[in-house]
Design an enzyme around this catalytic site. Structure first.
Site: not given
Length: 455
Positions: A109, A139, A214
């Site tokens: 993402h 992911d 992230s």
């Protein structure tokens, strides 16, 4: 009238007596009783150069429906849908896992939809990165930077050895502030059911993780990577002491598949089931409620060939305990097709081990607009053995879509792009990431091969 003055003098005297030891403490040397004060700094000096900041630029494509009255003025052939693009930017983090090859792992993402990926190294250098491959369902994404001197790679731990209570340190780029380090403990293992990803087997930590972290690193006190930070649980997207990371063993398996095949080749066991409740455990002669209960074994599946039966309870994979059915699903999927797995099961109250060879997942289908906006309206999948050729098949096509207008038809098999052979979705994705101005698609249609030129 003198009493208030006496009281104030007493207060001042007591404040002075309290402050005096503090001032003296500030002058103490770094070592106390000949022992160095504990610090994470020596470990971090070796680890932080392996964590990078990632900045992306891209274009977001959206559909806008135009009023039907336009057809009155421009004719019935005038399209009532229009594709609109708007630029966007994003920030995240990444971890260097191979200094010689320049491989960096991050979240899918973080780089999703990116036309340009820039990596800022710990020492401030900025380099461009190429997307090798990614997997939306878990992911994970793998990047590569050109040969760059003085790169530092992080050592990989064995995430199966983690225990609740182990210390953990999160490193990343929250809110674009620059590299930031936070610490905490492992709060839980095998977290699932969060609807963040399709395959969930998260490490939970209370080390502060915020937006921008992230793709960053979760490390142990030895400076080894135990997970890739991926999500936070908070009402406003901020830290509330509940963060999640993808276990490094899962990351390692996925990146190896991306390097070998250009995509993730998921393994399939072929069972249907659910969580093991205390009532089911008692009924089937199992003492605890940790494990995955099998309701049904799919005919001709890897599970059936290995001898698994409905009512079996899977309690471990390759010697590692399984807590939930979701954890089993995530571990099996990321092991990869063709891999062997030793399943610990309980049947009729007795423990035994079953060896299984995982089958390949059924065809994964991809919306073509996620690969290139000019292919919008089509759906792609890898060809099967029945097609007799390796390539990417058009499995579905919307009428009046952009892909249809350019001449694609359902059932077409893409064999090449701009004179480059295309054998699977991974190769097509990689070729389209270069964003060529003209797409020359070599297409097999029935017994014929033709070229479609898309400008």
């Amino acid at each position: 009238m003198k009493k208030p003055l006496l009281v104030l003098s007493a207060i001042a005297l007591s404040i002075s007596s309290v402050l005096t030891p503090v001032a003296a403490t500030a002058a103490l040397p770094q070592a106390v009783s000949n022992q160095q004060l504990p610090s994470l700094a020596p470990m971090l000096e070796n680890v932080t150069p392996a964590v990078v900041s990632i900045a992306i630029e891209g274009r977001q494509v959206s559909r806008q429906r135009l009023p039907e009255t336009f057809r009155f003025f421009f004719g019935p052939e005038f399209p009532t849908e229009q594709l609109r693009e708007r630029p966007f930017r994003g920030l995240g983090s990444g971890v260097i896992i191979d200094a010689d090859q320049g491989y960096i792992v991050t979240n899918h993402h973080v780089i999703n939809g990116a036309d340009k990926i820039a990596v800022q190294l710990y020492d401030g250098r900025e380099v461009s990165a190429e997307l090798i491959g990614s997997d939306e369902m878990s992911d994970i994404a793998l990047l590569k930077i050109e040969k760059t001197k003085n790169l530092t790679a992080i050592k990989l731990a064995n995430s199966d050895s983690l225990r609740v209570g182990d210390f953990a340190v999160a490193i990343g780029n929250p809110f674009g502030l620059g590299q930031t380090v936070t610490s905490g403990i492992i709060s839980a293992l095998g977290r699932s059911g969060l609807n963040i990803e399709n395959f969930e087997n998260f490490i939970q930590t209370d080390a502060a993780i915020n937006s921008g972290n992230s793709g960053g690193a979760l490390v142990n006190l030895n400076g080894e990577l135990v997970g890739i930070n991926t999500a936070i649980l908070g009402p406003n997207g901020g830290n509330v002491g509940i963060g999640f990371a993808i276990p490094v063993n899962m990351v390692k398996s996925l990146t190896e598949q991306i390097l070998e095949y250009g995509e993730v080749k998921r393994g399939v066991l072929g069972v249907l089931g659910g969580e093991l409740t205390s009532e089911l455990a008692e009924a089937f002669g199992y003492e605890t409620n940790h494990g995955a209960f099998i309701n049904q074994v799919i005919p001709d599946s890897a599970a059936e060939k290995a001898g698994l039966k409905a009512g079996d309870i899977i309690v471990s994979v390759n010697g590692k305990q399984i807590r939930t059915f979701s954890e089993l699903r995530a571990k099996i999927a990321t092991l990869g097709a063709g891999k062997k797995a030793a399943l610990g099961i309980v049947r009729d109250g007795e423990s035994r081990t079953v060896d299984v060879v995982l089958q390949a997942a059924s065809q994964s289908k991809v919306k073509a607009e996620s690969l290139h906006e000019r292919l919008a309206g089509a759906e792609f999948a890898n060809t099967s053995a029945d097609d007799g050729v390796k390539g990417v098949k058009v499995t579905r096509l919307e009428e009046q879509s952009m892909a249809a207008r350019y001449g694609l038809e359902q059932g077409d098999i893409i064999l090449g792009l701009n004179r480059q052979p295309i054998r699977n979705l991974g190769e097509l994705r990689k070729a389209l990431e270069k964003n060529p101005n003209v797409l020359a698609l070599e297409v097999k249609r029935g017994n014929n091969v033709l070229y479609l030129i898309i400008r």
